[in-house]
Design a protein around this motif. Structure first.
Motif, mmCIF file in Angstrom:
data_model
loop_
_atom_site.group_PDB
_atom_site.id
_atom_site.type_symbol
_atom_site.label_atom_id
_atom_site.label_comp_id
_atom_site.label_asym_id
_atom_site.label_seq_id
_atom_site.Cartn_x
_atom_site.Cartn_y
_atom_site.Cartn_z
ATOM 1 N N MET A 1 0.490 -0.834 0.175
ATOM 2 C CA MET A 1 0.078 -0.221 -0.069
ATOM 3 C C MET A 1 1.074 1.144 -0.159
ATOM 4 N N THR A 2 0.985 2.816 -1.098
ATOM 5 C CA THR A 2 1.214 3.366 -1.116
ATOM 6 C C THR A 2 0.542 4.258 -0.420
ATOM 7 N N LYS A 3 2.023 4.695 0.672
ATOM 8 C CA LYS A 3 1.343 6.053 2.166
ATOM 9 C C LYS A 3 1.208 7.193 1.467
ATOM 10 N N ARG A 4 0.946 7.889 1.980
ATOM 11 C CA ARG A 4 0.293 9.218 1.479
ATOM 12 C C ARG A 4 1.042 10.341 2.322
ATOM 13 N N ILE A 5 1.548 11.075 1.920
ATOM 14 C CA ILE A 5 2.623 12.261 3.030
ATOM 15 C C ILE A 5 1.367 13.832 1.901
ATOM 16 N N ALA A 6 1.399 14.071 2.650
ATOM 17 C CA ALA A 6 0.962 15.830 2.397
ATOM 18 C C ALA A 6 1.913 16.720 3.532
ATOM 19 N N VAL A 7 2.588 17.389 1.594
ATOM 20 C CA VAL A 7 3.593 18.290 2.056
ATOM 21 C C VAL A 7 2.640 19.791 1.325
ATOM 22 N N GLU A 8 3.115 21.150 2.049
ATOM 23 C CA GLU A 8 3.849 22.360 2.404
ATOM 24 C C GLU A 8 3.597 22.107 0.823
#
Length: 81
Positions: free
Chosen positions: A1-8
């Protein structure tokens, strides 16, 4: 499963580095529910004077100020299992 990362949005070098490592990167402002993210990367510019973050997420918050894109990637790899 791909990890979701929130980035500015301003951290384009971090976004590119994370995508190259296979992470799903989404814009921090349009992330909506940050609890669906594995981690959040911020510049630190949104920290208030007392050093308190106004974020309420279960995911680790990584402050990218003073770190290279590779250092941010290492932080994420250490904190996200």
């Amino acid at each position: 499963m791909t990890k979701r990362i929130a980035v500015e949005q301003s951290l384009t070098n971090v976004t590119q580095a994370l995508r190259e490592k296979g992470y799903e990167v989404i814009d921090f402002k349009s992330a909506g529910d940050l609890n669906n993210c594995s981690a959040c990367v911020v510049t630190g510019m949104d920290s208030n004077v007392m050093g308190m973050q106004e974020l309420s997420a279960k995911a680790p918050i990584i402050e990218a100020s003073g770190l290279s894109a590779d250092e941010v990637c290492r932080e994420i790899e250490e904190r996200v299992q």
